[in-house]
Motif scaffolding. Structure first.
Motif, mmCIF file in Angstrom:
data_model
loop_
_atom_site.group_PDB
_atom_site.id
_atom_site.type_symbol
_atom_site.label_atom_id
_atom_site.label_comp_id
_atom_site.label_asym_id
_atom_site.label_seq_id
_atom_site.Cartn_x
_atom_site.Cartn_y
_atom_site.Cartn_z
ATOM 1 N N CYS A 9 -8.466 5.271 -13.245
ATOM 2 C CA CYS A 9 -7.916 3.957 -13.577
ATOM 3 C C CYS A 9 -8.371 2.944 -12.537
ATOM 4 C CB CYS A 9 -6.387 4.017 -13.598
ATOM 5 S SG CYS A 9 -5.588 2.417 -13.909
ATOM 6 N N VAL A 10 -8.839 1.802 -13.016
ATOM 7 C CA VAL A 10 -9.182 0.672 -12.150
ATOM 8 C C VAL A 10 -8.262 -0.477 -12.525
ATOM 9 C CG1 VAL A 10 -10.940 -1.019 -11.503
ATOM 10 C CG2 VAL A 10 -11.602 1.356 -11.980
ATOM 11 N N TRP A 11 -7.554 -1.017 -11.531
ATOM 12 C CA TRP A 11 -6.732 -2.206 -11.754
ATOM 13 C C TRP A 11 -7.489 -3.391 -11.178
ATOM 14 C CZ3 TRP A 11 -0.801 -2.132 -11.883
ATOM 15 C CH2 TRP A 11 -0.291 -3.407 -12.194
ATOM 16 N N VAL A 12 -7.906 -4.311 -12.040
ATOM 17 C CA VAL A 12 -8.578 -5.536 -11.625
ATOM 18 C C VAL A 12 -7.490 -6.586 -11.449
ATOM 19 C CG1 VAL A 12 -10.295 -7.279 -12.228
ATOM 20 C CG2 VAL A 12 -10.681 -4.883 -12.844
ATOM 21 N N THR A 13 -7.278 -7.004 -10.204
ATOM 22 C CA THR A 13 -6.211 -7.930 -9.866
ATOM 23 C C THR A 13 -6.770 -9.155 -9.166
ATOM 24 O OG1 THR A 13 -4.092 -8.175 -8.682
ATOM 25 C CG2 THR A 13 -5.744 -6.735 -7.665
ATOM 26 N N GLY A 14 -6.026 -10.227 -9.233
ATOM 27 C CA GLY A 14 -6.398 -11.485 -8.585
ATOM 28 C C GLY A 14 -5.591 -12.611 -9.198
ATOM 29 N N PHE A 104 -7.241 6.477 -8.788
ATOM 30 C CA PHE A 104 -6.911 5.058 -8.919
ATOM 31 C C PHE A 104 -7.765 4.213 -7.998
ATOM 32 C CE2 PHE A 104 -4.442 1.278 -7.730
ATOM 33 C CZ PHE A 104 -4.083 0.782 -8.973
ATOM 34 N N ILE A 105 -8.248 3.099 -8.520
ATOM 35 C CA ILE A 105 -9.014 2.123 -7.740
ATOM 36 C C ILE A 105 -8.376 0.756 -7.951
ATOM 37 C CG2 ILE A 105 -11.207 0.868 -7.591
ATOM 38 C CD1 ILE A 105 -12.623 3.425 -8.392
ATOM 39 N N GLU A 106 -8.155 0.067 -6.845
ATOM 40 C CA GLU A 106 -7.678 -1.316 -6.910
ATOM 41 C C GLU A 106 -8.866 -2.219 -6.595
ATOM 42 O OE1 GLU A 106 -3.859 -3.848 -5.266
ATOM 43 O OE2 GLU A 106 -4.557 -2.136 -4.105
ATOM 44 N N ALA A 107 -9.206 -3.097 -7.523
ATOM 45 C CA ALA A 107 -10.307 -4.036 -7.354
ATOM 46 C C ALA A 107 -9.727 -5.440 -7.265
ATOM 47 C CB ALA A 107 -11.292 -3.934 -8.515
ATOM 48 N N TYR A 108 -9.801 -6.021 -6.078
ATOM 49 C CA TYR A 108 -9.244 -7.348 -5.838
ATOM 50 C C TYR A 108 -10.323 -8.408 -6.014
ATOM 51 C CZ TYR A 108 -7.594 -11.364 -3.122
ATOM 52 O OH TYR A 108 -7.264 -12.633 -2.708
ATOM 53 N N GLU A 160 -9.844 -0.751 -2.839
ATOM 54 C CA GLU A 160 -11.106 -0.019 -2.751
ATOM 55 C C GLU A 160 -12.300 -0.952 -2.878
ATOM 56 O OE1 GLU A 160 -8.068 2.962 -3.279
ATOM 57 O OE2 GLU A 160 -8.387 1.047 -4.285
ATOM 58 N N VAL A 161 -12.103 -2.058 -3.578
ATOM 59 C CA VAL A 161 -13.188 -3.023 -3.820
ATOM 60 C C VAL A 161 -12.635 -4.435 -3.671
ATOM 61 C CG1 VAL A 161 -14.950 -3.809 -5.455
ATOM 62 C CG2 VAL A 161 -14.133 -1.463 -5.579
ATOM 63 N N GLU A 179 -19.869 0.740 -8.894
ATOM 64 C CA GLU A 179 -20.282 1.585 -7.767
ATOM 65 C C GLU A 179 -19.084 2.326 -7.162
ATOM 66 O OE1 GLU A 179 -22.484 -1.065 -5.208
ATOM 67 O OE2 GLU A 179 -24.071 -1.304 -6.723
ATOM 68 N N ALA A 180 -17.934 1.656 -7.079
ATOM 69 C CA ALA A 180 -16.726 2.323 -6.576
ATOM 70 C C ALA A 180 -16.273 3.430 -7.522
ATOM 71 C CB ALA A 180 -15.618 1.297 -6.369
ATOM 72 N N ILE A 181 -16.396 3.201 -8.811
ATOM 73 C CA ILE A 181 -16.017 4.226 -9.800
ATOM 74 C C ILE A 181 -16.918 5.451 -9.636
ATOM 75 C CG2 ILE A 181 -15.989 4.802 -12.263
ATOM 76 C CD1 ILE A 181 -15.227 1.787 -12.735
ATOM 77 N N PHE A 182 -18.228 5.229 -9.528
ATOM 78 C CA PHE A 182 -19.143 6.360 -9.390
ATOM 79 C C PHE A 182 -18.915 7.084 -8.058
ATOM 80 C CE2 PHE A 182 -21.637 4.154 -12.754
ATOM 81 C CZ PHE A 182 -21.570 5.192 -13.679
#
Length: 186
Positions: A9-14, A104-108, A160-161, A179-182
């Motif tokens: 799961c990637v949460w794209v936040t901002g 889990f990845i948090e992408a800010y 993470e990103v 790239e973070a997912i891979f």
């Protein structure tokens, strides 16, 4: 016997207007080109079902984000990759997702408020997001409900990103997240 793998799961936040939906859609396209499927969970889409006349109260936000996290957890447990496109203005929402979802990845998406305001007033494609929220806040019609304006937006402490969307094109931001997912898939 076929063993199902757990999805990520990637949460794209901002902030609103930082480019979450645009980057998310570019990311989906990039992932599909790389042979990965992903289920998009958009808070704006889900809100239409859960709260057709949203008030954006704290209680309503708690319920919407708890629902998104629950759905994402179930999907990932069943091998589905998930992309959450949601402001998630309080850190505890994203931390809750991190605690419940094993991969889990948090992408800010970092973007100054003035740039977000400018983008929000000029954007043509809204991806079902509410429109003119900053303009209404500036005119004091909804200032108490807008994250980063009347409501807090708590910047992630250790994402993470970090994608600087005020500098990068959506496709470049999507590439960073990809790239973070891979990296976690290795």
């Amino acid at each position: 016997m076929n063993v199902m793998t757990v999805g990520w799961c990637v949460w794209v936040t901002g902030l609103p207007g930082s480019g979450k939906s645009v980057v998310s859609h570019a990311l989906i396209e990039l992932l599909n080109k790389n042979g990965l499927s992903v289920q998009l969970l958009s808070s704006d889409e889900l809100r239409k079902t859960l709260t057709p006349k949203p008030t954006y109260s704290s209680e309503e936000r708690d319920n919407v984000y708890a629902t998104i996290i629950y759905i994402a957890k179930l999907l990932t447990q069943n091998g589905v990759n998930v992309l959450i496109d949601a402001t998630g203005n309080l850190r505890r929402y994203r931390d809750d997702a991190r605690s419940q979802i094993s991969s889990f990845i948090e992408a800010y998406l970092e973007c100054p408020l003035d740039v977000c305001i400018q983008r929000e007033t000029e954007r043509k494609e809204t991806y079902n997001a509410p429109t003119q929220i900053y303009q209404k806040a500036i005119q004091n019609k909804s200032s108490s409900t807008v994250p980063g304006f009347g409501q807090p937006y708590e910047v992630p402490l250790n994402p993470e990103v970090i994608v600087k969307t005020f500098i990068l094109a959506p496709q470049e931001g999507a590439q960073q997240i990809c790239e973070a997912i891979f990296a976690i898939k290795k």
